[in-house]
Design a protein around this motif. Structure first.
Motif, short mmCIF file in Angstrom:
data_model
loop_
_atom_site.label_atom_id
_atom_site.label_comp_id
_atom_site.label_asym_id
_atom_site.label_seq_id
_atom_site.Cartn_x
_atom_site.Cartn_y
_atom_site.Cartn_z
N ALA A 20 0.84 -1.21 0.00
CA ALA A 20 0.00 0.00 0.00
C ALA A 20 0.87 1.25 0.00
O ALA A 20 0.60 2.21 -0.74
N THR A 101 -8.55 5.98 -1.05
CA THR A 101 -9.43 4.84 -1.35
C THR A 101 -9.43 4.54 -2.85
O THR A 101 -9.27 3.39 -3.26
N GLU A 105 -7.98 1.05 -4.32
CA GLU A 105 -8.93 0.16 -4.99
C GLU A 105 -8.53 -0.07 -6.44
O GLU A 105 -8.63 -1.19 -6.95
N VAL A 111 -10.63 -1.91 0.49
CA VAL A 111 -10.57 -0.75 1.40
C VAL A 111 -11.96 -0.51 1.97
O VAL A 111 -12.95 -0.60 1.25
N LEU A 123 -8.87 4.41 7.36
CA LEU A 123 -9.36 3.36 6.49
C LEU A 123 -8.73 2.04 6.91
O LEU A 123 -7.58 2.01 7.36
N VAL A 125 -7.52 -1.67 5.50
CA VAL A 125 -7.13 -2.33 4.25
C VAL A 125 -6.94 -3.81 4.58
O VAL A 125 -5.83 -4.24 4.90
#
Length: 160
Positions: A20, A101, A105, A111, A123, A125
């Protein structure tokens, strides 16, 4: 007492967090280095929670600049509830979390809004992609122009 996840689950969370971070940097966002002093940090903060509960896993948050956070703290201490910094921070958080996000995605991550009541502006993940990233080196980028490695070619030739 909360139990910690096993080594395999923790390793997968670390992999998802690292991937990420890479995807967000590839998109051009600043990412907070793990362990960086909070007073110096701004940008996307990706953390791994080692505990086995619904709120555990990989979390992503936006850290506004230390200056904006200082303005927010000052306004809160002085009970200045109409200070424009509060509304601005809300707009910044909404915009950045929506952007994060969308980026994650698009890169294949799952997410969702955080399940952690103590971290409402973050958020979760829970899963990430396993293949090569979209920004990774392509096979044609690894081939040296003018050189052949197949039979009949000369790897040491000077065909530039």
């Amino acid at each position: 007492m909360l139990e910690k996840v096993g080594a395999e689950v923790l390793a997968e969370r670390e992999r998802v967090a690292a991937r990420a971070r890479d995807e967000l940097v590839a998109a051009g966002l600043p990412v907070v280095a793990p362990g960086l002093n909070r007073a110096l940090s701004q940008g996307v903060e990706v953390t791994v929670d080692p505990f086995d509960d619904d709120a555990g896993g990989v979390s992503v948050a936006w850290r506004s600049s230390p200056r904006l956070e200082s303005c927010l703290l000052r306004a809160a201490k002085l009970n200045l509830l109409d200070d424009p910094a509060f509304e601005h921070q809300r707009v910044v958080l909404d915009a950045m979390l929506a952007a994060i996000t969308a980026i994650l995605e698009s890169a294949g991550f799952t997410v969702r809004n955080s399940l952690n009541d103590y971290a409402p502006c973050t958020l979760d993940v829970p899963a990430g992609p396993s293949g090569s990233p979209s920004w990774g080196l392509r096979e044609e980028e690894l081939t040296v122009s003018g050189r052949s490695t197949g039979s009949g070619g000369s790897a040491g030739g000077s065909e530039y």
